[in-house]
Design a protein around this motif. Sequence first.
Motif, PDB file in Angstrom:
ATOM      1  N   LYS A   1      43.170-126.284 -51.927  1.00  5.10           N
ATOM      2  CA  LYS A   1      43.478-127.067 -50.736  1.00  5.10           C
ATOM      3  C   LYS A   1      42.719-128.391 -50.685  1.00  5.10           C
ATOM      4  O   LYS A   1      43.227-129.375 -50.171  1.00  5.10           O
ATOM      5  CB  LYS A   1      43.139-126.247 -49.488  1.00  5.10           C
ATOM      6  CG  LYS A   1      43.945-124.962 -49.365  1.00  5.10           C
ATOM      7  CD  LYS A   1      43.556-124.184 -48.118  1.00  5.10           C
ATOM      8  CE  LYS A   1      44.359-122.901 -47.983  1.00  5.10           C
ATOM      9  NZ  LYS A   1      43.965-122.126 -46.779  1.00  5.10           N
ATOM     10  N   HIS A   2      41.514-128.418 -51.218  1.00  4.63           N
ATOM     11  CA  HIS A   2      40.698-129.628 -51.102  1.00  4.63           C
ATOM     12  C   HIS A   2      41.257-130.730 -51.993  1.00  4.63           C
ATOM     13  O   HIS A   2      41.526-130.514 -53.182  1.00  4.63           O
ATOM     14  CB  HIS A   2      39.253-129.316 -51.480  1.00  4.63           C
ATOM     15  CG  HIS A   2      38.280-130.347 -51.000  1.00  4.63           C
ATOM     16  ND1 HIS A   2      38.165-131.584 -51.593  1.00  4.63           N
ATOM     17  CD2 HIS A   2      37.399-130.322 -49.978  1.00  4.63           C
ATOM     18  CE1 HIS A   2      37.234-132.280 -50.958  1.00  4.63           C
ATOM     19  NE2 HIS A   2      36.749-131.539 -49.972  1.00  4.63           N
ATOM     20  N   PRO A   3      41.424-131.934 -51.446  1.00  3.71           N
ATOM     21  CA  PRO A   3      42.032-133.009 -52.252  1.00  3.71           C
ATOM     22  C   PRO A   3      41.202-133.405 -53.468  1.00  3.71           C
ATOM     23  O   PRO A   3      41.758-133.890 -54.462  1.00  3.71           O
ATOM     24  CB  PRO A   3      42.152-134.175 -51.253  1.00  3.71           C
ATOM     25  CG  PRO A   3      41.195-133.851 -50.150  1.00  3.71           C
ATOM     26  CD  PRO A   3      41.160-132.377 -50.058  1.00  3.71           C
ATOM     27  N   ASP A   4      39.884-133.222 -53.410  1.00  3.07           N
ATOM     28  CA  ASP A   4      39.052-133.562 -54.563  1.00  3.07           C
ATOM     29  C   ASP A   4      39.204-132.557 -55.699  1.00  3.07           C
ATOM     30  O   ASP A   4      38.926-132.870 -56.866  1.00  3.07           O
ATOM     31  CB  ASP A   4      37.579-133.641 -54.154  1.00  3.07           C
ATOM     32  CG  ASP A   4      37.285-134.824 -53.256  1.00  3.07           C
ATOM     33  OD1 ASP A   4      36.225-134.816 -52.602  1.00  3.07           O
ATOM     34  OD2 ASP A   4      38.120-135.746 -53.196  1.00  3.07           O
ATOM     35  N   MET A   5      39.594-131.327 -55.364  1.00  2.00           N
ATOM     36  CA  MET A   5      39.688-130.286 -56.380  1.00  2.00           C
ATOM     37  C   MET A   5      41.014-130.323 -57.142  1.00  2.00           C
ATOM     38  O   MET A   5      41.082-129.941 -58.310  1.00  2.00           O
ATOM     39  CB  MET A   5      39.539-128.902 -55.731  1.00  2.00           C
ATOM     40  CG  MET A   5      38.242-128.652 -54.969  1.00  2.00           C
ATOM     41  SD  MET A   5      36.784-128.824 -55.998  1.00  2.00           S
ATOM     42  CE  MET A   5      36.106-130.334 -55.308  1.00  2.00           C
ATOM     43  N   LYS A   6      42.084-130.762 -56.473  1.00  2.00           N
ATOM     44  CA  LYS A   6      43.411-130.692 -57.084  1.00  2.00           C
ATOM     45  C   LYS A   6      43.506-131.473 -58.396  1.00  2.00           C
ATOM     46  O   LYS A   6      43.989-130.932 -59.409  1.00  2.00           O
ATOM     47  CB  LYS A   6      44.466-131.173 -56.090  1.00  2.00           C
ATOM     48  CG  LYS A   6      44.674-130.209 -54.922  1.00  2.00           C
ATOM     49  CD  LYS A   6      45.735-130.728 -53.950  1.00  2.00           C
ATOM     50  CE  LYS A   6      45.952-129.744 -52.804  1.00  2.00           C
ATOM     51  NZ  LYS A   6      46.966-130.220 -51.837  1.00  2.00           N
ATOM     52  N   PRO A   7      43.080-132.740 -58.454  1.00  2.00           N
ATOM     53  CA  PRO A   7      43.193-133.443 -59.743  1.00  2.00           C
ATOM     54  C   PRO A   7      42.284-132.863 -60.819  1.00  2.00           C
ATOM     55  O   PRO A   7      42.636-132.886 -62.002  1.00  2.00           O
ATOM     56  CB  PRO A   7      42.809-134.882 -59.387  1.00  2.00           C
ATOM     57  CG  PRO A   7      42.031-134.791 -58.121  1.00  2.00           C
ATOM     58  CD  PRO A   7      42.605-133.637 -57.379  1.00  2.00           C
ATOM     59  N   LEU A   8      41.130-132.331 -60.416  1.00  2.00           N
ATOM     60  CA  LEU A   8      40.224-131.737 -61.403  1.00  2.00           C
ATOM     61  C   LEU A   8      40.820-130.461 -61.978  1.00  2.00           C
ATOM     62  O   LEU A   8      40.746-130.214 -63.198  1.00  2.00           O
ATOM     63  CB  LEU A   8      38.875-131.449 -60.761  1.00  2.00           C
ATOM     64  CG  LEU A   8      38.056-132.677 -60.348  1.00  2.00           C
ATOM     65  CD1 LEU A   8      36.835-132.266 -59.537  1.00  2.00           C
ATOM     66  CD2 LEU A   8      37.631-133.483 -61.581  1.00  2.00           C
ATOM     67  N   ALA A   9      41.423-129.626 -61.123  1.00  2.00           N
ATOM     68  CA  ALA A   9      42.059-128.408 -61.619  1.00  2.00           C
ATOM     69  C   ALA A   9      43.237-128.741 -62.541  1.00  2.00           C
ATOM     70  O   ALA A   9      43.436-128.078 -63.575  1.00  2.00           O
ATOM     71  CB  ALA A   9      42.528-127.559 -60.441  1.00  2.00           C
ATOM     72  N   ALA A  10      43.988-129.767 -62.170  1.00  3.98           N
ATOM     73  CA  ALA A  10      45.114-130.176 -63.016  1.00  3.98           C
ATOM     74  C   ALA A  10      44.625-130.683 -64.367  1.00  3.98           C
ATOM     75  O   ALA A  10      45.226-130.391 -65.421  1.00  3.98           O
ATOM     76  CB  ALA A  10      45.930-131.248 -62.305  1.00  3.98           C
ATOM     77  N   GLU A  11      43.537-131.437 -64.362  1.00  4.15           N
ATOM     78  CA  GLU A  11      42.977-131.942 -65.620  1.00  4.15           C
ATOM     79  C   GLU A  11      42.499-130.802 -66.505  1.00  4.15           C
ATOM     80  O   GLU A  11      42.726-130.806 -67.722  1.00  4.15           O
ATOM     81  CB  GLU A  11      41.822-132.903 -65.315  1.00  4.15           C
ATOM     82  CG  GLU A  11      41.227-133.558 -66.544  1.00  4.15           C
ATOM     83  CD  GLU A  11      40.128-134.544 -66.201  1.00  4.15           C
ATOM     84  OE1 GLU A  11      39.502-135.090 -67.137  1.00  4.15           O
ATOM     85  OE2 GLU A  11      39.883-134.773 -64.995  1.00  4.15           O
TER      86      GLU A  11
END
Length: 544
Positions: free
Chosen positions: A90-100
């Motif tokens: 849910k956290h916007p900072d986590m989404k791109p890191l998880a995708a990477e």
Amino acid sequence: MRELVVEADGGSRGNPGPAGYGAVVLDPATGETLAEAAEYIGVATNNVAEYKGLIAGLRAVAALEPDAAVRVRMDSKLVVEQMSGRWKIKHPDMKPLAAEAARVLPAGRVRYEWIPRERNKHADRLANEAMDAGKRGEQWTPSARDASAARRAAAPPPSGPPGDAAAGAARARAALTSATNTPTGGLPATGLPAAGPSPATASAPSPVPAPDTLWPVEADATPDPGVTPAPAEPADPVPDRGLTSHPGVTSGPGLTSDPGVALNPAEPAGPVPDPAPVGAAPQEPARTGAVPEQDAEPGAGPEPAPGPAGTVSPTRAGSQGPADGAVRRAGPAPDLSAPATFVLLRHGETALTPEKRFSGSGGSDPELSEAGRRQAAAVADALAARGTIRHVVSSPLLRCRQTAETVAARLGLDVAVEPGLRETDFGAWEGLTFAEVRERHPEDLDAWLASPKAAPTGGGESFAAVTRRVAAARDRLAAAHAGRTVLLVSHVTPIKTLVRLALGAPPESLFKMDLSAASLSAVAYYADGNASVRLLNDTSHLRR
């Protein structure tokens, strides 16, 4: 298909604060370290640092053996559950890191496993090395520490009976630190394989710990279970227990006196007897005015152990401990996993502090004075500079909550409340000076000074009862915060009781410790029952 293991961790000293990550690639068949990666990433949160550690570990595998299957082991429940697809991101900072992280290797070849913190020490060490390097204005480079020693330190703790208060574990940790190191391969901060092994160096441990080793630097983003967050204002505040103290003043457990004047008139006439051997029946001491050896009330059970692992067991061979004089039996190797470290902060001054009045949990529950608020701000700055505190837990009394909230705001943390950390209930003595109690209740005061089972006039709380309450709180907190550094904001009597139990000292030792307002002490608790006092009554932050 060959399988490799990635262990990753990240931490932030402030959350958000100066942050770094560490990752290691291992051969599961041999335990060999194939690659290491670490980097200081500036100001970030724990979770961001953990994700970056995961990404670095996966990239190291891709560089070493791109067709390998990977088992990722982390002590971050958040990252493991999110990357396994069981928790939403849910956290916007986590989404791109998880995708990477998901793009580095095919998803079908990567599986995730949560491990306890004590089994993730290698990656944790790398993350802390990176943060330390960033503090110096440098980039991380591989250390010369023996990787096999790091793996041994990360092994599950030994089972068996708890040992003595500190000696066995202290010697074993010193031996581990001073062992001759062997070369290991490494990754530079960029995450690319190193050209060759780094040279080994060996260093002997210093007999006196440096300030930054008084309690360990560690990073952990796992939320703390089992502790209720503090309400803004408790519906029924519990009053404080204990008399206040000042630097250089001889004080009893919750009492103070003028400089050079012994507060306890019932000082033992002779030397304090050695503690009884483990398992021996408690002996009733001679009534010479000293506090009795056994402070448990009738039917209340034995004296609580130094640490949270249960009752005191025989000391290990060659050690000095609370069972000195009993037959020593060799035990298992001491626990080398990360301890639960309690940094013990006494609250700042109130209006009652300079007047040296009993101020316990049965009185007026005073707030911090202006001097107390300045002290709280000073200790907050000092702890922020260290960057090691991961959680803040407070007594429910107002002066402790105000002190804790000042520190927590500076560290970017929340405050949780533990009722077991409240002060002693001094009954009818609340708000009185020692001289006033002596004048009004002389017999009750003499009984109280002579026995930990005696309660203050009017139904107050005995030190025996306080000891049991504090030991129970210690056990709960040590279990909830294993491997972490936690700030406990409390009062004179609970803090002295924690120190006394850690040392295996008799009850009368409470009258032989001084504890100043806004002072810092520290005790580390190991899983095998060992306890180590790291610091007592430090007020250096108030003199800057």
